[in-house]
Design a protein around this motif. Structure first.
Motif, PDB file in Angstrom:
ATOM      1  N   UNK A  87       0.671  -1.141   0.003  1.00  0.00           N
ATOM      2  CA  UNK A  87      -0.050   0.032  -0.004  1.00  0.00           C
ATOM      3  C   UNK A  87       0.918   1.187  -0.024  1.00  0.00           C
ATOM      4  N   UNK A  88       0.755   2.173  -1.186  1.00  0.00           N
ATOM      5  CA  UNK A  88       1.663   3.201  -1.279  1.00  0.00           C
ATOM      6  C   UNK A  88       0.852   4.594  -1.411  1.00  0.00           C
ATOM      7  N   UNK A  89       1.397   5.444  -0.795  1.00  0.00           N
ATOM      8  CA  UNK A  89       0.842   6.933  -0.786  1.00  0.00           C
ATOM      9  C   UNK A  89       1.452   7.433  -2.211  1.00  0.00           C
ATOM     10  N   UNK A 121       5.452   4.011   1.800  1.00  0.00           N
ATOM     11  CA  UNK A 121       4.979   2.597   1.833  1.00  0.00           C
ATOM     12  C   UNK A 121       4.273   2.419   3.142  1.00  0.00           C
ATOM     13  N   UNK A 122       3.132   2.344   3.077  1.00  0.00           N
ATOM     14  CA  UNK A 122       2.490   1.913   4.517  1.00  0.00           C
ATOM     15  C   UNK A 122       2.382   0.533   4.894  1.00  0.00           C
ATOM     16  N   UNK A 141      12.759   1.333   5.381  1.00  0.00           N
ATOM     17  CA  UNK A 141      13.489   0.745   4.263  1.00  0.00           C
ATOM     18  C   UNK A 141      12.623  -0.134   3.119  1.00  0.00           C
ATOM     19  N   UNK A 142      11.611   0.517   3.141  1.00  0.00           N
ATOM     20  CA  UNK A 142      10.840  -0.407   2.075  1.00  0.00           C
ATOM     21  C   UNK A 142      10.536   0.593   1.091  1.00  0.00           C
ATOM     22  N   UNK A 143      10.855   0.343  -0.401  1.00  0.00           N
ATOM     23  CA  UNK A 143      10.694   0.909  -1.651  1.00  0.00           C
ATOM     24  C   UNK A 143       9.770   0.126  -2.503  1.00  0.00           C
ATOM     25  N   UNK A 144       9.245   0.841  -3.247  1.00  0.00           N
ATOM     26  CA  UNK A 144       8.557   0.283  -4.510  1.00  0.00           C
ATOM     27  C   UNK A 144       9.153   0.968  -5.970  1.00  0.00           C
ATOM     28  N   UNK A 187      10.673  -3.982  -2.935  1.00  0.00           N
ATOM     29  CA  UNK A 187      11.459  -4.417  -1.791  1.00  0.00           C
ATOM     30  C   UNK A 187      11.474  -3.916  -0.382  1.00  0.00           C
ATOM     31  N   UNK A 188      11.707  -4.716   0.651  1.00  0.00           N
ATOM     32  CA  UNK A 188      11.956  -4.399   1.895  1.00  0.00           C
ATOM     33  C   UNK A 188      13.110  -4.442   2.662  1.00  0.00           C
TER      34      UNK A 188
END
Length: 188
Positions: A87-89, A121-122, A141-144, A187-188
């Motif tokens: 879930x991304x803002x 990233x929520x 440290x989470x990215x999309x 990725x986390x």
């Protein structure tokens, strides 16, 4: 009573007054329907009028509308494989994204074909480990990663303002600028 049969083998027995129609299916099922009021098509005596007079508007069919043969699955294969999601803002709203998904968002300042990283990233769900990470408010440290596909405009929204009894009217169209992105990696 007048008995008629149509091309599907449905027998319709209607009274002379035309208030009710009983449709008996080939299996012996029965249902009661109300006939629709007569229209101009009935008065004209067209083929459409004769067909619609025989078959009620809400007719129960003896077969399924979608009869599609589905081939059996191979051994060891899964019908639907669950994917990782996040879930991304994005553009002022929260969006559930999956790898390979294409999403429209408010215009981003990036060239088509370039890669962007979304850091807000929520939530991240990893289906392989059945691991769920919930951020407070964001996951560390989470990215999309996503690829910018194109820039476009959304459908037109008509803004109509009116003041009654004042002869004031304004009609303006607005098309929001949007960017289409395709998610390539979570990725986390």
């Amino acid at each position: 009573k007048v008995d008629t049969r149509d091309e599907r083998g449905v027998m319709a027995a209607s009274t002379m007054t035309g208030t009710k129609t009983i449709a008996r299916q080939a299996q012996g099922l029965a249902a009661t329907f109300r006939r629709s009021p007569p229209t101009k098509a009935f008065q004209r005596g067209t083929k459409l009028a004769r067909v619609s007079a025989r078959v009620p508007e809400r007719c129960v069919r003896s077969y399924s509308a979608a009869q599609v043969e589905v081939p059996p699955l191979e051994e060891g294969s899964v019908a639907y494989e669950k994917q990782d999601y996040a879930v991304v803002e994005l553009g002022g709203s929260q969006v559930i994204v999956e790898v390979g998904g294409v999403y429209d968002t408010n215009r981003l300042d990036a060239e088509p074909g370039s890669t962007i990283k979304l850091n807000r990233v929520l939530l991240v769900k990893n289906q392989g480990d059945n691991d769920l990470r919930l951020g407070k408010p964001y996951v560390e440290n989470a990215t999309v990663e996503a690829e910018v596909v194109q820039h476009k405009k959304a459908k037109k929204v008509v803004v109509f303002k009116m003041q009654p009894k004042k002869h004031t009217r304004s009609k303006v169209g607005h098309r929001q600028h949007q960017t289409t992105i395709k998610v390539t990696k979570i990725s986390v």
